[in-house]
Design an enzyme around this catalytic site. Structure first.
Site: not given
Ligand code: NDP
Ligand code: PYC
Length: 337
Positions: A46-47, A159, A187
């Protein structure tokens, strides 16, 4: 599906060229390309490459300034402020990084407050280098209103991811990075594009009814925060830290309606940096205490640490980053769009 293997350097250089072709300065293009290529290397669907079309359409819409020069202000012994001047957060953060580290070393703790900035990438990449340098780091960003408060009928929160990094006694730092929504918006978009449903409990449709249809969430519906009222409170805190505290916009204030195609929220980011040597004793250094906890977690059963999947992808990518050939062609096509 045909796949290609591309080195990190080639991937970064290709993305940089595309961003320069769409008006970014070399500094800005380098910061965005490095983030996007690194997230791709680390397995982010997703990123990583998925975000390139969003960068290009945002630049073309005139919503963001791809050549903005951030203004760094040294406002107090433990406080750095940056006005990104409607540019991207990554170069604004880079411009303040050494001052922030210097202040954290001097004072034990320092805060970086970035305002009027755009962030579309993975957050952990912003703070992982601090933990590699021995600091404990916490960062938050708000985004655009797509998350509803429990009982509400209109999204107010972004988010709003939270990323945390700490040095370990052994190996790579402990890093987690998570959206405070049930799922990252990116996602949900990927699921919609691939024709997949999302799990129950992720979001609601335009009428506020639970749905597993990603399009219904994206078109007039909303995401929920993880963990009900508890995750919602963290999303609320992120809004305050990234908007009220830094002089940025709340997610619900982002109004890009005059810029069709814009996808980068114009908000703020906060980074808190701590020098753990100030608190821990020589007999119990912080990184060793982290390691003790990590080993205790790993010994507790069939578990994995946050960050393990990301690091496994990174190791696998040393031989080359595997990219879907059709997606790669669509990335190359962005240059002439
Ligand atoms: P996930 O739910 O995939 O993962 C969240 C964290 O939990 C990660 O550190 C992941 O590690 C860990 N994790 C996942 N599964 C397990 C498990 N079974 N046991 C232990 N740890 C686990 O991430 P999100 O979907 O919430 O976020 C994805 C990305 O989106 C992030 O990088 C975030 O910065 C980005 N994002 C950016 C935004 C923006 O405004 N720029 C806004 C929202 C999100 P691992 O990586 O090893 O799976
Ligand atoms: O995936 O939620 C998201 C997000 C928002 C801004 C950048 N990524």
């Amino acid at each position: 599906m045909t796949e290609l293997s591309i080195s990190l350097d080639v991937l970064t250089a290709t993305l940089r060229d595309i961003l320069v072709a769409h008006g970014c300065s070399d500094t800005v293009a380098n910061a965005l390309a490095t983030n996007c290529a690194s997230a791709t290397r680390d397995g982010s669907k997703s990123h990583g490459l998925f975000r390139m079309a969003g960068y290009v359409s945002t630049l073309r819409s005139g919503w963001v300034d791809g050549r903005a020069e951030p203004v760094v202000e040294d406002v107090a012994p433990g406080f750095v402020r940056v006005d990104a001047r409607n540019g991207f957060t990554l170069p604004a953060h880079a411009a303040a990084r050494s001052l922030l580290e210097e202040k954290a070393r001097q004072n034990g703790i320092a805060i970086l407050a970035i305002r009027d900035s755009h962030h579309l990438g993975a957050l952990y990449l912003d703070i992982e280098p601090y933990a590699q340098a021995g600091f404990v780091a916490l960062s938050v960003i708000n985004s655009m209103a797509v998350v509803v408060h429990p009982g509400g009928n209109k999204p107010v929160y972004g988010t709003n991811p939270v990323a945390f990094a700490a040095p370990r006694g052994e190996g790579a730092p402990l890093v987690f990075d998570m959206a405070t929504s049930t799922m990252a918006h990116g996602d949900v978009r990927v699921a919609a594009r691939e024709g997949r449903s999302v799990p129950e409990g992720v979001g609601v449709d335009a009428k506020g009814s639970p749905t597993t249809d990603p399009s219904a969430i994206l078109e007039g519906g909303a995401l929920l925060a993880f963990g009900g009222h508890k995750g919602t409170a963290i999303a609320l805190m992120v809004e305050l830290l990234c908007a009220a505290l830094v002089g940025g916009q709340f997610s619900f204030e982002v109004d890009w309606s005059a810029h069709p195609g814009a996808q980068t929220p114009r908000t703020g980011q906060t980074v808190i940096l701590i020098d753990p040597t100030r608190a821990s004793t020589p007999l119990a250094p912080f990184a060793d205490r982290v390691e003790l906890l990590v080993q205790s977690i790993l010994g507790s059963g069939d578990v994995r640490l946050p960050g393990e999947k990301r690091l496994a992808c990174r190791r696998a990518a040393e031989a080359g980053i595997v990219v879907d050939a059709a997606q790669w062609q669509s990335i190359l096509d962005l240059k002439d769009r």
